[in-house]
Design an enzyme around this catalytic site. Structure first.
Site: not given
Ligand code: NAD
Length: 502
Positions: A171, A195, A198, A303, A402
């Protein structure tokens, strides 16, 4: 928080499959609110596995034609798309501000960083180029025929597309992160299913609509909404060859292991806990600006957020008061209000999680220097002000975990080596930076710190698209990072040809 609209009134967002909008009927949905006001703004289908299947089929049908389109023709769509996006920056930034809560300046900056990725992908004819070595050997005597003489073997390696690729995005950069993935994927001849998160998918929807308007053929780009069931369908699908994921470590680890077990090539850029180290000889203004921007920019939802700062020697004497003064004067408000310097958290759950961590920091005995719970901020929406803890230790959850919000923890160390040891104790290794005037200290830091992206006198060492972007340890699962040369290699497979002419 008040929710003036009902679920039925909220708009259900469409999937984009083969350039056409598809609306889900029935099934679970998620209601999203404008984090600056608390108003419901959209609903997102969570479990439309049929739509995911249609999106993959659409991408698979488009693959034969697109992969055979010359790369020079493929990138013409990207050149056009870049100018289309440039003329829609304000519209896209407006969507991001409303749905994510970034300030207008942050939202515009994030679209520009996305456009940087398109520019990089326009270099695909050079980036994909293979290599060749004539007469690498002569035919060995046992396979040489009598009349053949001293025939040379030539060898070359080509880079070829994979097929249908999938992107699963978080997000926090709803426009930029998808652009880390699909422009390079399609420039290399693959077709794509995105994808998006959401939690705020509208910028991604508009971006794909604009791409379709820019002339990408039907089915090359597809977007489907959903939660874990939809992700599972995509990462296990026979037609899908590669999965690029950005998000939390928990989801990334699952997607890496499940996707790999289903024979996909997978890269997962994951969560982080980033440390900035400040030496006593650092330029004070630059260090305070760098640490402050890194910790509180994007309301700490990055991140690359430097959410722990280690002050070495007596650096804390000027660093902590300098940071506190800045934090107390920050204007917290809606992202599109004039004068706002820090926007809200992205949703009520994110705000509540941050509030819980602040309470935990107090309970664990950290010294609360600036309390973001009492900042001057709007009463509606998902706001928490900048928060600073001093005298924290690596045993505390606010240092280990985090938080993904505007909370900065200050640690103290006697020496640079002690500070680097704190960084290296973390299970994450996304980024770390050092502020110093000493070349010796910088060299020591560069050669001992364990992180995938590091900076010297830079608060947020975000690589531009020509360089790879990813961390180490639990911040990354896979081999090839996103962007840069790694991005080209991730979205292509190599093939070697050995030839001789007799
Ligand atoms: P999230 O893991 O909750 O969601 C990311 C994606 O994964 C979404 O599209 C979500 O629908 C999907 N998802 C979530 N849980 C899932 C599951 N159990 N099974 C399958 N799909 C699933 O992450 P978020 O809260 O949207 O984003 C924040 C996180 O992203 C932080 O931890 C941040 O550090 C990380 N991030 C990392 C980078 C990087 O380059 N390392 C860059 C941006 C964000």
């Amino acid at each position: 928080m008040r929710h003036p609209m009902t679920r039925a009134e909220a708009t259900t967002l469409p999937h984009l499959i083969g350039s056409v909008k598809h609306r889900s009927t029935g099934g679970a949905i998620r209601i999203n609110v404008n984090p600056g006001t608390g108003e419901e703004i959209s609903s997102v289908p969570l479990d439309d596995v049929d739509a995911a299947e249609r999106a993959v089929r659409s991408a698979a049908n488009a693959y034969a034609g697109w992969s055979q389109t010359p790369v020079g023709d493929r990138i013409q769509h990207l050149f056009k798309y870049k100018t289309v996006l440039e003329s829609h920056i304000e519209e896209l930034a407006g969507i991001i501000v409303k749905e994510h809560g970034k300030t207008t300046g942050e939202a515009i900056g994030s679209v520009r960083r996305g456009i940087d990725c398109i520019e990089h992908a326009c270099g695909a004819p050079i980036l994909m180029m293979g290599r060749t070595l004539p007469r690498i050997a002569v035919s060995s005597s046992f396979c040489r025929t009598q009349n053949e003489g001293d025939v040379g073997l030539d060898s070359s390696v080509d880079r070829l597309p994979l097929g249908v690729c999938v992107g699963i995005t978080p997000f926090n950069f709803p426009m930029m992160v998808p652009l880390w993935m699909w422009p390079m994927a399609v420039a290399c001849g693959n077709t794509f299913v995105l994808k998006p998160s959401e939690r705020d998918p509208q910028a991604a929807i508009r971006a794909i609509e604009l791409a379709n308007e820019a002339g990408f053929p039907e089915g090359v780009l597809n977007l489907v909404h959903g939660g874990p069931n939809v992700v599972n369908h995509l990462i296990k699908h026979d037609e899908v060859k590669a999965v690029s994921f950005v998000g939390s470590t928990q989801a990334g680890k699952y997607i890496y292991s499940t996707g790999s077990a289903h024979d996909k090539r997978v890269q997962c850029m994951c969560g982080a806990k980033n440390f900035s180290i400040i030496m006593p000889d650092a330029n004070r203004g630059a260090a305070i600006d760098g640490v402050f921007g890194s910790a509180f920019g994007n309301t700490g939802q990055r991140c690359l957020a430097g959410s722990v700062v280690v002050a070495v020697g007596d650096a804390a004497d000027w660093l902590v008061p300098g940071l506190a003064e800045r934090a107390e004067s920050v204007v917290v408000g809606k992202g599109d209000d004039k004068g706002t310097q820090m926007g809200p958290l992205q949703d009520p759950a994110a705000r509540d999680r941050v509030l819980q961590y602040i309470g935990q920091g107090v309970e664990e005995g950290a010294c609360l220097v600036v309390d973001g719970r009492t900042a001057s901020m709007p009463s509606e929406g998902c706001f928490v002000g900048p928060t600073i803890f001093d005298n924290t230790t690596s045993a505390m959850s606010i240092v280990r975990e985090e938080i993904f919000g505007p909370v900065l923890s200050v640690m103290r160390a006697q020496t640079l080596d002690e500070a680097v040891a704190f960084v290296n104790e973390s299970e994450y290794g996304n980024m770390s930076v050092l502020f110093t005037d000493s070349g010796h200290a910088a060299h020591r830091f560069e050669t001992t710190v364990q992180a995938g992206m590091i900076g010297i006198n830079v608060g947020v060492p975000a690589p531009m698209a020509a360089f790879p972007f990813a961390g180490w340890k639990k911040s990354f699962f896979g081999d090839l990072h996103t962007n840069g040369e790694d991005g080209v290699r991730f979205f292509t497979k190599s093939r070697v040809t050995v030839r001789r002419w007799i």
